[in-house]
Design an enzyme around this catalytic site. Sequence first.
Site, PDB file in Angstrom:
ATOM      1  N   ASN A 277      60.615-102.169  16.441  1.00 38.32           N
ATOM      2  CA  ASN A 277      61.742-103.004  16.039  1.00 38.32           C
ATOM      3  C   ASN A 277      62.947-102.120  15.748  1.00 38.32           C
ATOM      4  O   ASN A 277      62.884-101.298  14.853  1.00 38.32           O
ATOM      5  CB  ASN A 277      61.364-103.810  14.790  1.00 38.32           C
ATOM      6  CG  ASN A 277      62.438-104.835  14.445  1.00 38.32           C
ATOM      7  OD1 ASN A 277      63.207-105.247  15.309  1.00 38.32           O
ATOM      8  ND2 ASN A 277      62.500-105.223  13.197  1.00 38.32           N
ATOM      9  N   ASP A 304      63.166 -92.414  14.194  1.00 35.43           N
ATOM     10  CA  ASP A 304      62.568 -93.615  13.583  1.00 35.43           C
ATOM     11  C   ASP A 304      61.046 -93.455  13.551  1.00 35.43           C
ATOM     12  O   ASP A 304      60.300 -94.412  13.804  1.00 35.43           O
ATOM     13  CB  ASP A 304      62.985 -94.899  14.325  1.00 35.43           C
ATOM     14  CG  ASP A 304      62.714 -96.152  13.484  1.00 35.43           C
ATOM     15  OD1 ASP A 304      62.272 -96.010  12.318  1.00 35.43           O
ATOM     16  OD2 ASP A 304      62.947 -97.264  13.984  1.00 35.43           O
TER      17      ASP A 304
HETATM   18 ZN   LIG Z   1      65.258 -99.935  10.932  1.00 36.45          ZN
END
Ligand SMILES: [Zn+2]
Length: 424
Positions: A277, A304
């Site tokens: 996401n 991330d």
């Molecule tokens: Zn995020």
Amino acid sequence: MKYLIKNGRVIDPANKIDDILDILIWDGKIEKIGKLLSDKAQLIDAKGMIVAPGLVDMHTHLREPGREDEETILTGTLAAIKGGFTSVACMPNTEPPLDNPAIIRSLKDLIKKNAKANVFIIGSITEGRAGKRATDLHKMKKAGAVAVSDDGSSVDDEAVMLSALEQSREEALLIIGHCEDRKLSASGVMNHGFTATKLGLKGISSESEYERVKRDIELAKRASARIHIAHVSTKESVDIMRRARGEGVKVTAETAPHYLTLTEECCAAYDTYTKMNPPLRSEEDVEELKRGLKDGTIDAIATDHAPHTDSEKDVEFDFAPFGIIGLETALSLCAMELVEKKILSWPELITKMSVNPANILGIERGSLKAGSVADVVIIDPDKEYTYTKDSIVSRSKNSPFINWVLKGKVAKVFVGGRLASDSG
Ligand SMILES: [Zn+2]
């Protein structure tokens, strides 16, 4: 220990250096940089290698406190070093979240005890990351936060986000926006479109990202504050940011290696390691992200890095958590996808992965100037290797790149003048 790194291609974009040079490291600092240095130091032959400032990942999930089964400060920083990152900034969506000065101070103690690389802390924008009440950014900064973000969620309430941005300007503490309108992304699990329909999976629209990018930029403009947009994945977001920068808005942005190397098609086998996401998008999105990197609209590449255990990921696609690990593959993937394909040069890539993230966060890293902290990465740009599950240092193994043949490998890493990793 004193080290003399000889004959490497020194790429130090912050000081406009790209030349065959030697670097002397002593007492934790870059002592000297120049041609044909000699010294009674331990010699390191870097012929054919790239010598650069240690990489800086501005978007890492270290999962501590609360989810030490997924990752810890120790395992996460070991993974970072293996991937060439000497500094990481850890996100606040831990359990409990990093939403107050006391927890930030206690995390700092843990970092001091267990971290093998530099860890900088990102606090949360709102209390409990609930989006209702902004935290006291003055106190967060004093406790040691280098930025704030509610990463994992967006701050839906405009008034709350605006007041946080106003505080952020006064305190000169950066806000990092996770741009997602949950009303639009709803319970989607992959990119909205034909592929999702074919697979019978619920889509996450591009609008859910770019409409929120638009709103956050608008609010930053109203507050005369800076804003950094996390993990940009859509072509529309790039376009919106490009125009905003043209108008003088202080917006910076990052994307992640998986948005440059994979598309929604990769979800076809229902492999939960392709569920993240924002989701993997279309080929056109990938192309526009690359254009955005090239023209400077996207300043940084961040991982991330989102560790999840096998038991969490080993469920149906719909139920698996979002996210993949990324610290150990980021550099090779970017070297292959961007440098090899002539989208970025090596100095431009080092800028996106070290200089710019350091500057955006306001941390004194990303430079090899004499007197700087000796955070250095030595890269063998031609070395090919297979990325195997067994080789993963991170506590979690959730990577879609397992068994890929990668090119461009980290050979040595110095953290504060200490040889922290040596694999050839
Ligand atoms: Zn995020």
